[in-house]
Design a protein around this motif. Structure first.
Motif, PDB file in Angstrom:
ATOM      1  N   ALA A 183       5.103  -5.213   3.154  1.00 35.93           N
ATOM      2  CA  ALA A 183       4.718  -4.566   1.708  1.00 35.93           C
ATOM      3  C   ALA A 183       3.266  -4.158   2.104  1.00 35.93           C
ATOM      4  CB  ALA A 183       5.024  -5.540   0.584  1.00 35.93           C
ATOM      5  N   VAL A 184       2.661  -2.800   1.818  1.00 38.86           N
ATOM      6  CA  VAL A 184       1.193  -2.782   1.930  1.00 38.86           C
ATOM      7  C   VAL A 184       0.827  -2.566   0.598  1.00 38.86           C
ATOM      8  CG1 VAL A 184      -0.313  -1.417   3.493  1.00 38.86           C
ATOM      9  CG2 VAL A 184       1.707  -2.093   4.429  1.00 38.86           C
ATOM     10  N   GLN A 185      -0.315  -2.951   0.208  1.00 42.46           N
ATOM     11  CA  GLN A 185      -1.078  -2.584  -1.072  1.00 42.46           C
ATOM     12  C   GLN A 185      -2.560  -2.470  -0.774  1.00 42.46           C
ATOM     13  OE1 GLN A 185       0.063  -4.959  -4.377  1.00 42.46           O
ATOM     14  NE2 GLN A 185      -1.309  -4.135  -5.696  1.00 42.46           N
ATOM     15  N   MET A 186      -3.119  -1.236  -1.153  1.00 40.40           N
ATOM     16  CA  MET A 186      -4.551  -1.117  -1.165  1.00 40.40           C
ATOM     17  C   MET A 186      -5.465  -1.016  -2.510  1.00 40.40           C
ATOM     18  SD  MET A 186      -6.911   1.618   0.968  1.00 40.40           S
ATOM     19  CE  MET A 186      -5.664   1.570   2.225  1.00 40.40           C
ATOM     20  N   ARG A 187      -4.837  -0.460  -3.247  1.00 38.46           N
ATOM     21  CA  ARG A 187      -5.328  -0.325  -4.638  1.00 38.46           C
ATOM     22  C   ARG A 187      -4.675  -0.738  -5.842  1.00 38.46           C
ATOM     23  NH1 ARG A 187      -6.930   5.666  -4.016  1.00 38.46           N
ATOM     24  NH2 ARG A 187      -8.263   5.585  -1.937  1.00 38.46           N
TER      25      ARG A 187
END
Length: 532
Positions: free
Chosen positions: A187-191
């Motif tokens: 799971a990738v999250q940036m903002r």
């Protein structure tokens, strides 16, 4: 399963050091008394200062961190900063894109004047920015670039290459969603959540293909990963890039002798810690304490249901073979790979193999350049395991047997499912074939002006199958002991066309104009068929 089976323990040892300070008292205006120094070390104090470049110009946005801690700040537009530090005997680290990092030991100083030197090598580094590339010194947006030598090699054996960025890009959170299961990605999250639908994953662009399939990538084939973190990403790729963009560039051939490279890895998972649940002896003791309640039944066995799900002999291995080279006008690279991955849970295996090829050639006195990439991947996945089994196994009655006396599977159709029987009497698998082709034609008739046409075609084709044996628990409870079979066929094709024109002009030695105009067309087709 991640919390249960792959719990990595960190052992932290704290050492308290005591140091005596002795100061001469000859010049009182620039000497601190010993008692004052100890007071500062205990309570902390405030440090102020300014950061400039070698020409004396203030630098805004410089990162300042107390080394070994998370205490820090940044300079304002005038290069000034104020920071509360935990003691006088600490070191401050100053860093800024395009400049060499610098460390300063405070030793009681409260007013600093820092001069940072330009890092010429970093400024000349070329980074990918959407529809082109620029020198880092010309980039005005928030971008992070990660090269192979800087990647998190612990993620090299992950199916999802985005795990190579774990801990390498500020503000980018990467979480492995299901422990060692090779059929689950990250799971990738940036903002944070960036749409009403709750989408949080950045857009992935592979060699110019928006939404590129990560199954087509091996860590050995990646040249660089650039992360666009601010709103400029949406200006290039539209609203689908609201959560940022991860630009992945694959390796190409290099001029010189033909090079052959081989890489491999072997992985094994151990379960070193698990929740403490009752075994059969403790279960029977609890039954006595609660006066043999009806919801607790002793069926005479001693079964560790958690252990029955463990694939203790798991072994994952991967192999990659590549060949590359080129001459004055043509560069080439080709690679083949094979991987067989197993998780610590049974029925979570995944077999993959495929290849990738790239070619670049120049003509017409280097005015015309043609680049192409082709890739193919086949995967065979066992999806039966890892579906909430661990929690269910821990809650199961430890006195339930695995088999009846006649050798058939014991099954409590009203309460606890026999997990061993489920893995033997059910089937859930997926076969996937993914392919991709892209080509780019670049024409530069005069200096500073170039036009290009990029085309790509990707296809994702997979089949899923479920089967429940007539003797299975789910067949008895849901299908009148008649068994069940289900199959799904899915295909997605994507065609992309992107013509662009770019003009770059440098004048008066240190002024540059860069303009790019383009058009992006993407057409997708989904087909799906299910039967049971």
């Amino acid at each position: 399963m991640n919390k249960i089976m792959r719990k990595e323990a960190l052992l932290c040892l704290s050492l308290m050091l005591t140091q005596s300070y002795a100061f001469a008292s000859s010049e009182t205006d620039n000497t601190l008394k010993q008692a004052e120094v100890h007071a500062l070390a205990q309570k902390g104090y405030t440090v102020k200062g300014i950061v400039k470049d070698q020409l004396g110009e203030p630098l805004g946005g410089v990162s300042i961190v107390v080394k070994g801690t998370t205490v820090g700040t940044t300079t304002d537009l005038d290069g000034n900063f104020t920071l509360n530090v935990p003691g006088n005997n600490v070191t401050l680290s100053f860093s800024f894109i395009g400049f060499k990092s610098q460390e300063v030991s405070l030793k009681g100083q409260t007013d600093l004047n820092i001069v940072l030197s330009e890092d010429a090598e970093m400024l000349d580094e070329v980074v990918v920015v959407g529809y082109g590339s620029m020198k880092r010194s010309d980039v005005a947006t928030a971008i992070s670039s990660v090269k192979p030598e800087d990647m998190n090699l612990a993620g090299a054996n992950s199916r999802d290459v985005r795990q190579l960025l774990d801990g390498k890009v500020a503000g980018l959170s990467i979480t492995r969603t299901n422990g060692s299961n090779p059929n689950n990605g990250v799971a990738v999250q940036m903002r944070g959540v960036v749409s009403v639908n709750g989408d949080i994953a950045p857009l992935v662009v592979i060699d110019g293909i928006p939404g590129g399939n990560l199954d087509l990538l091996r860590s050995e084939d990646i040249e660089s990963i650039d992360v666009l973190k601010d709103g400029s990403a949406a200006a290039i790729y539209g609203s689908r890039a609201n959560a940022g963009v991860i630009l992945i560039t694959t390796k190409r051939g290099s001029k010189g002798k033909t090079s052959v490279d081989y890489s491999t890895y072997l992985t094994h998972y151990w379960g070193i810690e698990r929740p403490d649940f009752m075994d059969a002896t403790e279960w029977r003791s609890a039954m006595g304490k609660f006066n043999n309640p009806s919801y607790m039944t002793d069926r005479g066995s001693d079964t560790d249901w958690f252990d029955t799900l463990l694939n203790s002999g798991n072994a994952s291995h991967s192999h990659n073979l590549s060949i590359s080279g080129g001459g004055e006008s043509t560069l080439y690279r080709a690679s083949l790979y094979y991987s067989n991955l197993e998780g610590i849970g049974k029925a979570t295996d995944r077999e993959q193999y495929g290849g990738r090829m790239s070619l670049e050639t120049k003509a017409l006195n280097n005015m015309l350049t043609f680049q192409t990439n082709m890739s193919l991947n086949y995967g065979n996945m066992n999806l039966l395991g890892g579906d909430g089994e661990w929690e269910s196994a821990l809650r199961s009655n430890p006195t339930n047997p695995v088999y009846n006396e006649d050798g058939t599977y014991y099954e409590d159709y009203a309460k606890d499912e026999n997990k061993v029987a489920r893995l033997d009497q059910q089937q859930y698998d997926k076969q996937q074939t993914t392919s991709s082709f892209d080509g780019k034609l670049i024409f530069e008739p005069i200096k500073d002006l170039k036009g290009s046409v990029f085309v790509s075609y990707t296809r994702d084709d997979y089949k899923e199958r479920r089967f429940y044996d007539v003797d299975s628990r789910i067949s008895y409870n849901s299908y009148n002991s008649g068994g069940y079979a289900w199959k799904k066929s899915y295909m997605k094709t994507t065609r992309t066309l992107e013509p662009t024109i770019e003009y770059t002009k440098t004048f008066l030695d240190n002024h540059k104009i860069n303009a790019i105009a383009g058009y992006s067309y993407q057409y997708q087709v989904y087909e799906q068929l299910e039967a049971n």
